[in-house]
Design a protein around this motif. Structure first.
Motif, PDB file in Angstrom:
ATOM      1  N   VAL A  24      55.387  13.710  17.371  1.00 49.44           N
ATOM      2  CA  VAL A  24      55.032  14.848  16.559  1.00 49.44           C
ATOM      3  C   VAL A  24      55.750  15.245  15.130  1.00 49.44           C
ATOM      4  O   VAL A  24      55.100  15.375  14.394  1.00 49.44           O
ATOM      5  CB  VAL A  24      54.753  16.238  17.425  1.00 49.44           C
ATOM      6  CG1 VAL A  24      54.540  17.594  16.683  1.00 49.44           C
ATOM      7  CG2 VAL A  24      54.022  15.848  18.622  1.00 49.44           C
ATOM      8  N   SER A  28      54.339  15.130  11.632  1.00 48.57           N
ATOM      9  CA  SER A  28      54.515  16.193  10.389  1.00 48.57           C
ATOM     10  C   SER A  28      55.055  15.612   9.234  1.00 48.57           C
ATOM     11  O   SER A  28      54.672  15.956   7.846  1.00 48.57           O
ATOM     12  CB  SER A  28      55.293  17.551  11.049  1.00 48.57           C
ATOM     13  OG  SER A  28      56.504  16.944  11.368  1.00 48.57           O
ATOM     14  N   LEU A  86      53.250  22.152  10.972  1.00 51.92           N
ATOM     15  CA  LEU A  86      53.311  21.629  12.274  1.00 51.92           C
ATOM     16  C   LEU A  86      54.717  21.520  12.560  1.00 51.92           C
ATOM     17  O   LEU A  86      55.140  21.805  13.721  1.00 51.92           O
ATOM     18  CB  LEU A  86      52.534  20.204  12.117  1.00 51.92           C
ATOM     19  CG  LEU A  86      52.613  19.306  13.382  1.00 51.92           C
ATOM     20  CD1 LEU A  86      51.765  19.865  14.384  1.00 51.92           C
ATOM     21  CD2 LEU A  86      52.128  17.885  12.958  1.00 51.92           C
ATOM     22  N   ALA A  93      48.662  24.837  13.101  1.00 53.47           N
ATOM     23  CA  ALA A  93      48.833  23.800  12.362  1.00 53.47           C
ATOM     24  C   ALA A  93      48.381  22.301  12.838  1.00 53.47           C
ATOM     25  O   ALA A  93      48.200  21.474  12.197  1.00 53.47           O
ATOM     26  CB  ALA A  93      50.488  23.717  12.217  1.00 53.47           C
ATOM     27  N   ARG A  94      48.593  22.627  14.385  1.00 55.36           N
ATOM     28  CA  ARG A  94      48.101  21.347  15.106  1.00 55.36           C
ATOM     29  C   ARG A  94      46.710  20.860  14.804  1.00 55.36           C
ATOM     30  O   ARG A  94      46.155  19.682  14.464  1.00 55.36           O
ATOM     31  CB  ARG A  94      48.421  21.332  16.432  1.00 55.36           C
ATOM     32  CG  ARG A  94      48.038  20.094  17.362  1.00 55.36           C
ATOM     33  CD  ARG A  94      48.083  20.462  18.704  1.00 55.36           C
ATOM     34  NE  ARG A  94      47.611  19.170  19.444  1.00 55.36           N
ATOM     35  CZ  ARG A  94      46.593  19.483  20.508  1.00 55.36           C
ATOM     36  NH1 ARG A  94      46.444  20.670  21.050  1.00 55.36           N
ATOM     37  NH2 ARG A  94      46.287  18.258  21.182  1.00 55.36           N
ATOM     38  N   ALA A  97      46.336  19.918  11.043  1.00 54.80           N
ATOM     39  CA  ALA A  97      46.883  18.687  10.842  1.00 54.80           C
ATOM     40  C   ALA A  97      45.673  17.810  11.136  1.00 54.80           C
ATOM     41  O   ALA A  97      45.753  16.615  10.599  1.00 54.80           O
ATOM     42  CB  ALA A  97      48.120  18.279  11.641  1.00 54.80           C
ATOM     43  N   LEU A 133      49.324  13.688  17.693  1.00 54.93           N
ATOM     44  CA  LEU A 133      49.010  15.337  17.944  1.00 54.93           C
ATOM     45  C   LEU A 133      48.066  15.484  18.943  1.00 54.93           C
ATOM     46  O   LEU A 133      47.771  16.687  19.209  1.00 54.93           O
ATOM     47  CB  LEU A 133      48.419  15.774  16.656  1.00 54.93           C
ATOM     48  CG  LEU A 133      49.304  15.685  15.453  1.00 54.93           C
ATOM     49  CD1 LEU A 133      48.542  16.028  14.337  1.00 54.93           C
ATOM     50  CD2 LEU A 133      50.573  16.414  15.563  1.00 54.93           C
ATOM     51  N   TRP A 137      50.305  16.295  24.308  1.00 52.32           N
ATOM     52  CA  TRP A 137      50.664  17.501  23.500  1.00 52.32           C
ATOM     53  C   TRP A 137      51.496  18.488  24.295  1.00 52.32           C
ATOM     54  O   TRP A 137      52.643  19.027  23.725  1.00 52.32           O
ATOM     55  CB  TRP A 137      49.574  18.043  22.838  1.00 52.32           C
ATOM     56  CG  TRP A 137      50.072  19.233  22.091  1.00 52.32           C
ATOM     57  CD1 TRP A 137      49.589  20.758  22.586  1.00 52.32           C
ATOM     58  CD2 TRP A 137      50.543  19.361  20.871  1.00 52.32           C
ATOM     59  NE1 TRP A 137      50.370  21.483  21.380  1.00 52.32           N
ATOM     60  CE2 TRP A 137      50.869  20.920  20.429  1.00 52.32           C
ATOM     61  CE3 TRP A 137      51.070  18.553  19.866  1.00 52.32           C
ATOM     62  CZ2 TRP A 137      51.358  21.222  19.257  1.00 52.32           C
ATOM     63  CZ3 TRP A 137      51.716  18.889  18.896  1.00 52.32           C
ATOM     64  CH2 TRP A 137      51.795  20.019  18.530  1.00 52.32           C
TER      65      TRP A 137
END
Length: 144
Positions: A24, A28, A86, A93-94, A97, A133, A137
């Protein structure tokens, strides 16, 4: 009284988060880097039409280079913002993204005429970002 949960930066999530946190964080960072490169690529399209080697007239598939320049500058800023959000640990933000990476694949497909190798590399990175992502998770978040 409910307790407000403060976002925890992904780099600080170590207990129980396992190797998926690294994926992750990678996602980012890649969003920020690719966003920055897209901003530079967009500025190049705006400032110097002859920068792009492979051209067919003044159009790049469906629009001229100035239009693509603006699109890439704005899109690069959105990508970088999603990556920063993220990495800050924000849940929204996930989702952003994932959407950004998916739309980036479409934009790069349309940009194939100018830089086919670059576009294919960015599409591959977008696939890796989406994978990072979506796969495991909960494990990456360490149960938070």
């Amino acid at each position: 009284m409910t307790k407000t949960q403060v976002p925890v930066p992904l780099a600080e999530m170590t207990e129980g988060s396992g190797r998926w946190t690294g994926w992750v964080v990678f996602a980012s960072i890649m969003l920020v880097v690719v966003g920055g490169i897209n901003i530079i690529q967009g500025l190049a399209a705006l400032l110097n039409d002859s920068y792009f080697v492979v051209r067919s007239g003044n159009d790049l598939l469906i629009a001229n280079f100035d239009t693509w320049g603006v699109i890439l500058v704005v899109w690069g800023a959105v990508q970088a913002g999603a990556g920063l959000g993220l990495n800050s640990g924000h849940g929204w933000a996930r989702v952003l993204a994932i959407i950004v990476a998916a739309v980036s694949m479409i934009i790069q497909t349309l940009f194939l005429a100018a830089y086919p190798i670059w576009s294919v590399m960015i599409i591959a990175l977008d696939v890796i970002v989406i994978y990072a992502l979506t796969a495991r998770w909960a494990e990456a978040r360490g149960g938070l």
